[in-house]
Design a protein around this motif. Structure first.
Motif, PDB file in Angstrom:
ATOM      1  N   THR A  57       3.697  13.773   4.367  1.00  0.00           N
ATOM      2  CA  THR A  57       4.453  12.537   4.202  1.00  0.00           C
ATOM      3  C   THR A  57       4.400  12.052   2.756  1.00  0.00           C
ATOM      4  OG1 THR A  57       2.559  11.119   4.651  1.00  0.00           O
ATOM      5  CG2 THR A  57       3.878  11.819   6.572  1.00  0.00           C
ATOM      6  N   ALA A  58       5.231  11.068   2.466  1.00  0.00           N
ATOM      7  CA  ALA A  58       5.233  10.470   1.134  1.00  0.00           C
ATOM      8  C   ALA A  58       3.854   9.899   0.800  1.00  0.00           C
ATOM      9  CB  ALA A  58       6.305   9.387   1.054  1.00  0.00           C
ATOM     10  N   LEU A  59       3.211   9.261   1.785  1.00  0.00           N
ATOM     11  CA  LEU A  59       1.868   8.713   1.557  1.00  0.00           C
ATOM     12  C   LEU A  59       0.874   9.826   1.251  1.00  0.00           C
ATOM     13  CD1 LEU A  59      -0.203   6.442   1.465  1.00  0.00           C
ATOM     14  CD2 LEU A  59      -0.375   6.604   3.961  1.00  0.00           C
ATOM     15  N   GLU A  60       0.916  10.891   2.014  1.00  0.00           N
ATOM     16  CA  GLU A  60      -0.002  12.013   1.763  1.00  0.00           C
ATOM     17  C   GLU A  60       0.216  12.598   0.370  1.00  0.00           C
ATOM     18  OE1 GLU A  60      -0.535  13.449   6.401  1.00  0.00           O
ATOM     19  OE2 GLU A  60       1.105  14.289   5.209  1.00  0.00           O
ATOM     20  N   MET A  61       1.467  12.666  -0.058  1.00  0.00           N
ATOM     21  CA  MET A  61       1.761  13.182  -1.400  1.00  0.00           C
ATOM     22  C   MET A  61       1.212  12.249  -2.476  1.00  0.00           C
ATOM     23  SD  MET A  61       5.655  14.479  -1.162  1.00  0.00           S
ATOM     24  CE  MET A  61       6.171  15.806  -0.112  1.00  0.00           C
ATOM     25  N   ALA A  62       1.438  10.954  -2.326  1.00  0.00           N
ATOM     26  CA  ALA A  62       0.959   9.983  -3.317  1.00  0.00           C
ATOM     27  C   ALA A  62      -0.560  10.032  -3.427  1.00  0.00           C
ATOM     28  CB  ALA A  62       1.431   8.577  -2.947  1.00  0.00           C
ATOM     29  N   VAL A  63      -1.231  10.118  -2.289  1.00  0.00           N
ATOM     30  CA  VAL A  63      -2.694  10.185  -2.286  1.00  0.00           C
ATOM     31  C   VAL A  63      -3.166  11.458  -2.974  1.00  0.00           C
ATOM     32  CG1 VAL A  63      -4.716  10.463  -0.788  1.00  0.00           C
ATOM     33  CG2 VAL A  63      -3.013   8.695  -0.280  1.00  0.00           C
ATOM     34  N   LYS A  64      -2.576  12.591  -2.608  1.00  0.00           N
ATOM     35  CA  LYS A  64      -2.985  13.879  -3.185  1.00  0.00           C
ATOM     36  C   LYS A  64      -2.811  13.896  -4.697  1.00  0.00           C
ATOM     37  CE  LYS A  64      -2.324  18.831  -2.872  1.00  0.00           C
ATOM     38  NZ  LYS A  64      -1.367  19.560  -3.652  1.00  0.00           N
ATOM     39  N   GLU A  65      -1.752  13.238  -5.175  1.00  0.00           N
ATOM     40  CA  GLU A  65      -1.480  13.219  -6.617  1.00  0.00           C
ATOM     41  C   GLU A  65      -2.235  12.102  -7.338  1.00  0.00           C
ATOM     42  OE1 GLU A  65       0.206  15.588  -8.301  1.00  0.00           O
ATOM     43  OE2 GLU A  65       0.221  16.593  -6.346  1.00  0.00           O
ATOM     44  N   GLY A  66      -2.971  11.268  -6.598  1.00  0.00           N
ATOM     45  CA  GLY A  66      -3.764  10.212  -7.209  1.00  0.00           C
ATOM     46  C   GLY A  66      -2.976   8.991  -7.637  1.00  0.00           C
ATOM     47  N   HIS A  67      -1.820   8.770  -7.016  1.00  0.00           N
ATOM     48  CA  HIS A  67      -0.975   7.627  -7.361  1.00  0.00           C
ATOM     49  C   HIS A  67      -1.336   6.435  -6.466  1.00  0.00           C
ATOM     50  CE1 HIS A  67       1.233  10.279  -9.907  1.00  0.00           C
ATOM     51  NE2 HIS A  67       1.738  10.985  -8.911  1.00  0.00           N
ATOM     52  N   ALA A  68      -2.371   5.710  -6.867  1.00  0.00           N
ATOM     53  CA  ALA A  68      -2.912   4.627  -6.044  1.00  0.00           C
ATOM     54  C   ALA A  68      -1.910   3.502  -5.815  1.00  0.00           C
ATOM     55  CB  ALA A  68      -4.175   4.069  -6.690  1.00  0.00           C
ATOM     56  N   GLU A  69      -1.179   3.094  -6.838  1.00  0.00           N
ATOM     57  CA  GLU A  69      -0.208   2.008  -6.669  1.00  0.00           C
ATOM     58  C   GLU A  69       0.910   2.425  -5.713  1.00  0.00           C
ATOM     59  OE1 GLU A  69       2.549  -1.074  -9.261  1.00  0.00           O
ATOM     60  OE2 GLU A  69       1.445   0.481 -10.312  1.00  0.00           O
ATOM     61  N   THR A  70       1.350   3.659  -5.826  1.00  0.00           N
ATOM     62  CA  THR A  70       2.390   4.163  -4.932  1.00  0.00           C
ATOM     63  C   THR A  70       1.874   4.241  -3.501  1.00  0.00           C
ATOM     64  OG1 THR A  70       3.323   5.425  -6.765  1.00  0.00           O
ATOM     65  CG2 THR A  70       3.996   6.079  -4.549  1.00  0.00           C
TER      66      THR A  70
ATOM     67  N   ALA B  68       7.420   9.286  -4.354  1.00  0.00           N
ATOM     68  CA  ALA B  68       5.985   9.182  -4.065  1.00  0.00           C
ATOM     69  C   ALA B  68       5.198  10.246  -4.812  1.00  0.00           C
ATOM     70  CB  ALA B  68       5.747   9.306  -2.567  1.00  0.00           C
ATOM     71  N   TYR B  69       5.667  11.481  -4.782  1.00  0.00           N
ATOM     72  CA  TYR B  69       5.001  12.584  -5.469  1.00  0.00           C
ATOM     73  C   TYR B  69       4.889  12.310  -6.969  1.00  0.00           C
ATOM     74  CZ  TYR B  69       4.096  17.214  -7.368  1.00  0.00           C
ATOM     75  OH  TYR B  69       3.570  18.268  -8.062  1.00  0.00           O
ATOM     76  N   SER B  70       5.936  11.678  -7.520  1.00  0.00           N
ATOM     77  CA  SER B  70       5.978  11.406  -8.961  1.00  0.00           C
ATOM     78  C   SER B  70       5.278  10.111  -9.352  1.00  0.00           C
ATOM     79  CB  SER B  70       7.434  11.359  -9.426  1.00  0.00           C
ATOM     80  OG  SER B  70       8.068  12.585  -9.135  1.00  0.00           O
ATOM     81  N   GLY B  71       4.871   9.315  -8.363  1.00  0.00           N
ATOM     82  CA  GLY B  71       4.143   8.090  -8.660  1.00  0.00           C
ATOM     83  C   GLY B  71       5.011   6.921  -9.078  1.00  0.00           C
ATOM     84  N   HIS B  72       6.255   6.888  -8.647  1.00  0.00           N
ATOM     85  CA  HIS B  72       7.171   5.803  -8.995  1.00  0.00           C
ATOM     86  C   HIS B  72       7.102   4.706  -7.939  1.00  0.00           C
ATOM     87  CE1 HIS B  72       8.746   8.087 -12.314  1.00  0.00           C
ATOM     88  NE2 HIS B  72       9.021   9.098 -11.515  1.00  0.00           N
TER      89      HIS B  72
END
Length: 141
Positions: free
Chosen positions: A46-59, A19-23
């Motif tokens: 959480t994985a969702l919070e990490m994806a959001v913080k990193e701007g990974h919308a698809e993830t 999630a953090y890496s946007g995969h």
């Protein structure tokens, strides 16, 4: 399986790292294999919070269990209350707001709306602006 919930020395699981890496595809595979999306990293959430913080919308969409529509995908607007005139119209996706899980969609011309999908009214910008709405969407078919 235990391997899905294994935590490395940095406090991450396979899911939080993906999630953090946007995969997004890896996230989907891990979730379908039974990874725990509610696991909370001690510092980063959480994985969702990490994806959001990193701007990974698809993830982020994958972690919410929602479809992801790429830029310029044709979608049908639905669920707007304050800008109901856009409901049923076909528009093109500009982007997904990773934090809210709502899409910014261009629908013809006229005004700019920031609707919230099931609730509040939309704020309108000058009439010469392209019509955009920030909403939940579904495929145009």
């Amino acid at each position: 399986p235990a391997v899905l919930e294994a935590v490395d020395v940095g406090g991450d699981t396979a899911l939080t790292l993906a999630a953090y890496s946007g995969h997004a595809e890896v996230v989907k595979i891990l979730l379908s294999a039974g990874s725990d999306a509610s696991f909370r990293h001690p510092e980063y959430g959480t994985a969702l919070e990490m994806a959001v913080k990193e701007g990974h919308a698809e993830t982020a969409a994958a972690l919410r269990g929602e479809a992801y529509f790429a830029r310029n995908a044709k979608v049908r607007v639905h669920g707007l209350v304050g800008a109901a005139q856009y409901n049923g119209k076909i528009g093109k996706v500009l982007k997904l707001d990773a934090g809210s899980g709502r899409y910014i969609v261009v629908v013809g011309g006229g005004a700019v709306g920031q609707g919230e999908g099931g609730g509040g009214g939309a704020e309108m910008a000058p009439a010469h602006a392209p019509a955009t709405v920030k909403i939940k969407v579904k495929p145009a078919n």
